[in-house]
Write a protein that holds these residues in place. Structure first.
Motif, PDB file in Angstrom:
ATOM      1  N   LEU A 205       0.831  -1.206   0.000  1.00  0.00           N
ATOM      2  CA  LEU A 205       0.000   0.000   0.000  1.00  0.00           C
ATOM      3  C   LEU A 205       0.866   1.257   0.000  1.00  0.00           C
ATOM      4  CD1 LEU A 205      -2.815  -0.937   2.561  1.00  0.00           C
ATOM      5  CD2 LEU A 205      -3.022  -0.793   0.077  1.00  0.00           C
ATOM      6  N   GLU A 206       1.925   1.233   0.800  1.00  0.00           N
ATOM      7  CA  GLU A 206       2.834   2.380   0.848  1.00  0.00           C
ATOM      8  C   GLU A 206       3.499   2.606  -0.502  1.00  0.00           C
ATOM      9  OE1 GLU A 206       5.610   1.982   4.017  1.00  0.00           O
ATOM     10  OE2 GLU A 206       4.079   1.911   5.588  1.00  0.00           O
ATOM     11  N   LYS A 207       3.891   1.514  -1.157  1.00  0.00           N
ATOM     12  CA  LYS A 207       4.524   1.643  -2.470  1.00  0.00           C
ATOM     13  C   LYS A 207       3.546   2.193  -3.506  1.00  0.00           C
ATOM     14  CE  LYS A 207       8.123  -1.856  -1.863  1.00  0.00           C
ATOM     15  NZ  LYS A 207       8.695  -3.152  -2.331  1.00  0.00           N
ATOM     16  N   LEU A 208       2.291   1.789  -3.410  1.00  0.00           N
ATOM     17  CA  LEU A 208       1.282   2.314  -4.336  1.00  0.00           C
ATOM     18  C   LEU A 208       1.042   3.799  -4.085  1.00  0.00           C
ATOM     19  CD1 LEU A 208      -1.295  -0.624  -4.454  1.00  0.00           C
ATOM     20  CD2 LEU A 208       0.135   0.206  -6.329  1.00  0.00           C
ATOM     21  N   ASP A 209       1.065   4.200  -2.816  1.00  0.00           N
ATOM     22  CA  ASP A 209       0.927   5.631  -2.500  1.00  0.00           C
ATOM     23  C   ASP A 209       2.109   6.416  -3.068  1.00  0.00           C
ATOM     24  OD1 ASP A 209      -1.509   5.486  -1.201  1.00  0.00           O
ATOM     25  OD2 ASP A 209      -0.614   5.144   0.767  1.00  0.00           O
ATOM     26  N   GLU A 210       3.295   5.836  -2.932  1.00  0.00           N
ATOM     27  CA  GLU A 210       4.487   6.494  -3.487  1.00  0.00           C
ATOM     28  C   GLU A 210       4.390   6.594  -5.006  1.00  0.00           C
ATOM     29  OE1 GLU A 210       7.695   4.132  -2.093  1.00  0.00           O
ATOM     30  OE2 GLU A 210       7.496   4.769   0.011  1.00  0.00           O
ATOM     31  N   LYS A 211       3.894   5.531  -5.635  1.00  0.00           N
ATOM     32  CA  LYS A 211       3.728   5.542  -7.089  1.00  0.00           C
ATOM     33  C   LYS A 211       2.728   6.617  -7.509  1.00  0.00           C
ATOM     34  CE  LYS A 211       2.343   2.558 -10.965  1.00  0.00           C
ATOM     35  NZ  LYS A 211       1.874   1.199 -11.353  1.00  0.00           N
ATOM     36  N   ARG A 212       1.632   6.717  -6.761  1.00  0.00           N
ATOM     37  CA  ARG A 212       0.613   7.733  -7.062  1.00  0.00           C
ATOM     38  C   ARG A 212       1.206   9.136  -6.966  1.00  0.00           C
ATOM     39  NH1 ARG A 212      -3.679  10.876  -4.858  1.00  0.00           N
ATOM     40  NH2 ARG A 212      -5.650  10.520  -5.939  1.00  0.00           N
ATOM     41  N   THR A 213       1.946   9.388  -5.896  1.00  0.00           N
ATOM     42  CA  THR A 213       2.552  10.702  -5.702  1.00  0.00           C
ATOM     43  C   THR A 213       3.550  11.013  -6.814  1.00  0.00           C
ATOM     44  OG1 THR A 213       2.266  10.571  -3.297  1.00  0.00           O
ATOM     45  CG2 THR A 213       3.921  12.110  -4.113  1.00  0.00           C
ATOM     46  N   ALA A 214       4.348  10.016  -7.189  1.00  0.00           N
ATOM     47  CA  ALA A 214       5.342  10.226  -8.238  1.00  0.00           C
ATOM     48  C   ALA A 214       4.671  10.529  -9.579  1.00  0.00           C
ATOM     49  CB  ALA A 214       6.238   9.002  -8.351  1.00  0.00           C
ATOM     50  N   LEU A 215       3.605   9.805  -9.900  1.00  0.00           N
ATOM     51  CA  LEU A 215       2.874  10.038 -11.146  1.00  0.00           C
ATOM     52  C   LEU A 215       2.327  11.457 -11.206  1.00  0.00           C
ATOM     53  CD1 LEU A 215       0.831   6.732 -11.596  1.00  0.00           C
ATOM     54  CD2 LEU A 215       2.398   7.708 -13.275  1.00  0.00           C
ATOM     55  N   ILE A 216       1.692  11.861 -10.116  1.00  0.00           N
ATOM     56  CA  ILE A 216       1.090  13.194 -10.074  1.00  0.00           C
ATOM     57  C   ILE A 216       2.172  14.269 -10.134  1.00  0.00           C
ATOM     58  CG2 ILE A 216      -0.217  14.798  -8.622  1.00  0.00           C
ATOM     59  CD1 ILE A 216      -1.806  12.344  -7.611  1.00  0.00           C
ATOM     60  N   SER A 217       3.213  14.102  -9.341  1.00  0.00           N
ATOM     61  CA  SER A 217       4.281  15.103  -9.285  1.00  0.00           C
ATOM     62  C   SER A 217       4.906  15.333 -10.655  1.00  0.00           C
ATOM     63  CB  SER A 217       5.355  14.670  -8.285  1.00  0.00           C
ATOM     64  OG  SER A 217       4.820  14.517  -6.989  1.00  0.00           O
ATOM     65  N   HIS A 218       5.181  14.254 -11.365  1.00  0.00           N
ATOM     66  CA  HIS A 218       5.809  14.387 -12.680  1.00  0.00           C
ATOM     67  C   HIS A 218       4.855  15.012 -13.680  1.00  0.00           C
ATOM     68  CE1 HIS A 218       7.492  13.205 -16.592  1.00  0.00           C
ATOM     69  NE2 HIS A 218       8.664  13.245 -15.963  1.00  0.00           N
ATOM     70  N   ALA A 219       3.609  14.579 -13.682  1.00  0.00           N
ATOM     71  CA  ALA A 219       2.657  15.064 -14.684  1.00  0.00           C
ATOM     72  C   ALA A 219       2.360  16.546 -14.534  1.00  0.00           C
ATOM     73  CB  ALA A 219       1.364  14.260 -14.601  1.00  0.00           C
ATOM     74  N   VAL A 220       2.233  17.037 -13.291  1.00  0.00           N
ATOM     75  CA  VAL A 220       1.837  18.444 -13.109  1.00  0.00           C
ATOM     76  C   VAL A 220       3.025  19.395 -13.144  1.00  0.00           C
ATOM     77  CG1 VAL A 220      -0.218  17.805 -11.787  1.00  0.00           C
ATOM     78  CG2 VAL A 220       1.910  18.348 -10.564  1.00  0.00           C
ATOM     79  N   THR A 221       4.249  18.861 -13.204  1.00  0.00           N
ATOM     80  CA  THR A 221       5.414  19.747 -13.284  1.00  0.00           C
ATOM     81  C   THR A 221       6.199  19.574 -14.583  1.00  0.00           C
ATOM     82  OG1 THR A 221       6.820  18.138 -12.126  1.00  0.00           O
ATOM     83  CG2 THR A 221       5.683  19.796 -10.782  1.00  0.00           C
ATOM     84  N   TYR A 359       0.336  17.608  -5.101  1.00  0.00           N
ATOM     85  CA  TYR A 359       1.801  17.614  -5.253  1.00  0.00           C
ATOM     86  C   TYR A 359       2.451  18.527  -4.212  1.00  0.00           C
ATOM     87  CZ  TYR A 359       6.125  19.625  -7.219  1.00  0.00           C
ATOM     88  OH  TYR A 359       7.385  20.126  -7.385  1.00  0.00           O
ATOM     89  N   LEU A 360       1.909  19.721  -4.031  1.00  0.00           N
ATOM     90  CA  LEU A 360       2.495  20.691  -3.101  1.00  0.00           C
ATOM     91  C   LEU A 360       2.458  20.183  -1.656  1.00  0.00           C
ATOM     92  CD1 LEU A 360       0.997  24.032  -4.505  1.00  0.00           C
ATOM     93  CD2 LEU A 360       3.307  23.140  -4.844  1.00  0.00           C
ATOM     94  N   VAL A 361       1.336  19.566  -1.281  1.00  0.00           N
ATOM     95  CA  VAL A 361       1.209  19.059   0.090  1.00  0.00           C
ATOM     96  C   VAL A 361       2.187  17.914   0.329  1.00  0.00           C
ATOM     97  CG1 VAL A 361      -0.335  17.869   1.706  1.00  0.00           C
ATOM     98  CG2 VAL A 361      -1.174  19.823   0.391  1.00  0.00           C
ATOM     99  N   LYS A 362       2.267  16.970  -0.614  1.00  0.00           N
ATOM    100  CA  LYS A 362       3.173  15.833  -0.443  1.00  0.00           C
ATOM    101  C   LYS A 362       4.632  16.290  -0.442  1.00  0.00           C
ATOM    102  CE  LYS A 362      -0.164  12.978  -0.177  1.00  0.00           C
ATOM    103  NZ  LYS A 362      -0.535  12.413   1.154  1.00  0.00           N
ATOM    104  N   LEU A 363       4.906  17.389  -1.138  1.00  0.00           N
ATOM    105  CA  LEU A 363       6.267  17.932  -1.170  1.00  0.00           C
ATOM    106  C   LEU A 363       6.599  18.695   0.110  1.00  0.00           C
ATOM    107  CD1 LEU A 363       8.674  18.115  -3.172  1.00  0.00           C
ATOM    108  CD2 LEU A 363       7.758  20.316  -3.925  1.00  0.00           C
ATOM    109  N   GLY A 364       5.564  19.080   0.861  1.00  0.00           N
ATOM    110  CA  GLY A 364       5.779  19.811   2.109  1.00  0.00           C
ATOM    111  C   GLY A 364       5.921  21.307   1.926  1.00  0.00           C
ATOM    112  N   VAL A 365       5.430  21.831   0.809  1.00  0.00           N
ATOM    113  CA  VAL A 365       5.570  23.265   0.520  1.00  0.00           C
ATOM    114  C   VAL A 365       4.854  24.127   1.546  1.00  0.00           C
ATOM    115  CG1 VAL A 365       4.983  25.081  -1.155  1.00  0.00           C
ATOM    116  CG2 VAL A 365       5.950  22.916  -1.948  1.00  0.00           C
TER     117      VAL A 365
END
Length: 448
Positions: A205-221, A359-365
């Motif tokens: 589950l943690e790895k899937l969450d990490e995958k989700r965050t990575a997908l979103i982070s890359h796509a929106v930036t 993306y901003l929240v997961k990055l800790g902005v």
């Protein structure tokens, strides 16, 4: 139960809900096989008397069925500890939460445990070692029958809790001491196997969450096309973005409005409107059930009501947590702890901005001064001045379509894993319950 056989002979327990038990077992109340039933007390002064080190004070939030969790344990000094002498915890004690939302959680105090006390929300059972094997008593209280008895004693819906008399009257089928130990060791082995499987699935589950965050982070930036030219955004946490994207101030793209402050003293009841609170806005979901009401005058509707398509962003708590308003067919307001972002013009896709905020929240902005332990607030003034990536509208929509599809796949994968975890937990509970009620005989089961 599956491959496990029952005992050869059974007898009526005399307890309706317990049914038949092995012939050589006895039905006993807890008070007959413990030497102490009692709880501690919370020292006067509350959190102000806690110190950085000293004697542990175990609270209900530290007590779990799978063991004590001491990451957030608090400490008291020796002077206060001397006043807590009757709440001293010893190795092999059983600690049971008897009040509050965590009622029924239970821990076995491990051997060689250091000096500690409990507060008034935690009950101490001190096993009589000649009559009960401590891990077995812990298993009894973890079983379905144990939990159901505890919950049945709750005073109404307020969960006021158990008193010591009720705790002492908890009733169980008890085998001889040597058999208790055999059953406990069998269950220790089997539950560890189950827990290991659960841990592996939770890691997935943690790895899937990490995958989700990575997908979103890359796509929106970075966008979806890896071949486009890039440029430096000039923003440290953002890095390079596609050259054709812009970085406009958020206030030039969205009308940003903070919700209405709740003032109980000024509620007249003349203009009552249901409203959303911070807690109602979760990631990609807005609760619209059982909402409270406040007065919002019709002349304030434009400022303090939401409509479908608005992006709501939490001002505090998990600052930046966001969701898009959908399915509203009436009047619905929002409280001061929420920002409402409404599109200016026709060149914005709010769901793209939703993914930006994720993306901003997961990055800790939005974390205050880089310290996650500091209470942070995302003020209107701060929010308006953020420069966030803005692709052309058509590209925003393409990114949203891509992310909606990919995150839906991940959500389905997580749902299957969560279902498997729940089944393992149910099997774990059933195995414990069947073993400690004599429905299965595990005395001859080999344990490595």
């Amino acid at each position: 139960m599956g491959k496990y056989q029952g005992y050869e002979k059974y007898k009526d327990s005399g307890v309706e809900w317990l049914g038949e038990i092995p012939e050589h077992w006895e039905v006993k109340r807890t008070k007959f096989f413990v030497t102490k039933i009692g709880s501690g007390k919370t020292p006067k002064g509350g959190s102000e008397i806690y110190v950085d080190s000293g004697v542990m004070l175990i609270r209900s939030q530290n007590v779990y069925d799978d063991g004590l969790r001491l990451d957030d344990v608090v400490y008291i000094d020796d002077e206060i500890d001397n006043l807590q002498i009757n709440s001293r915890v010893f190795p092999n004690d059983i600690l049971l939460n008897i009040t509050g939302a965590s009622i029924g959680r239970v821990s076995l105090v491990p051997p060689n445990f250091i000096k500690a006390n409990v507060n008034q929300h935690v009950c101490i059972f001190r096993p009589d070692l000649k009559k009960i094997f401590p891990p077995y008593l812990h298993l009894l209280l973890c079983s379905k029958q144990g939990k159901e008895q505890i919950f049945s004693y709750e005073n109404g819906t307020s969960r006021e809790g158990l008193n010591f008399q009720q705790a002492g009257n908890l009733t169980f089928a008890i085998p001889p001491p040597d058999e208790q130990e055999i059953i406990a060791r069998f269950l220790d082995h089997k539950t560890k196997q189950i827990d290991d499987l659960i841990a592996k699935k939770e890691a997935l589950l943690e790895k899937l969450d990490e995958k989700r965050t990575a997908l979103i982070s890359h796509a929106v930036t970075k966008g979806l096309d890896p071949s486009v030219p890039m440029k430096d955004s000039g923003i440290e946490w953002l890095g390079k973005i596609p050259k054709h994207w812009s970085l406009l101030l958020l206030r030039l793209r969205y009308l940003i409005e903070l919700g209405k402050m709740l003032d109980q003293r000024r509620i007249s009841g003349d203009y009552l409107v249901q409203y959303l609170r911070n807690v109602d806005v979760q990631w990609d979901f807005i609760n619209q059930n059982d909402l409270p009401e406040m007065d919002i005058n019709p002349n304030e509707y434009e400022r303090y009501l939401v409509k479908n398509g608005d992006l709501l962003v939490c001002e505090g708590g998990e600052s930046g947590r966001s969701a898009i308003v959908q399915g509203v067919d009436g009047i619905l307001g929002f409280q001061k702890a929420i920002h409402r972002l409404r599109v200016i013009g026709t060149e914005e896709i709010p769901r793209f901005l939703f993914y930006i905020f994720y993306y901003l929240v997961k990055l800790g902005v939005f974390v205050a001064e880089g310290n996650p332990n500091t209470i942070t607030h995302l003020t209107v003034e701060k929010l308006k001045l953020y420069r966030l990536p803005k692709p052309p509208k058509k590209e925003q929509q393409a990114i949203v379509t891509y992310l909606d599809h990919k995150t839906a796949e991940i959500k389905q994968q997580k749902a299957k894993i969560l279902e498997a975890i729940e089944l393992l937990k149910e099997y774990r509970t059933a195995l414990i319950t069947n073993a400690v009620t004599g429905k299965i005989d595990v005395r001859q089961v080999p344990i490595p």
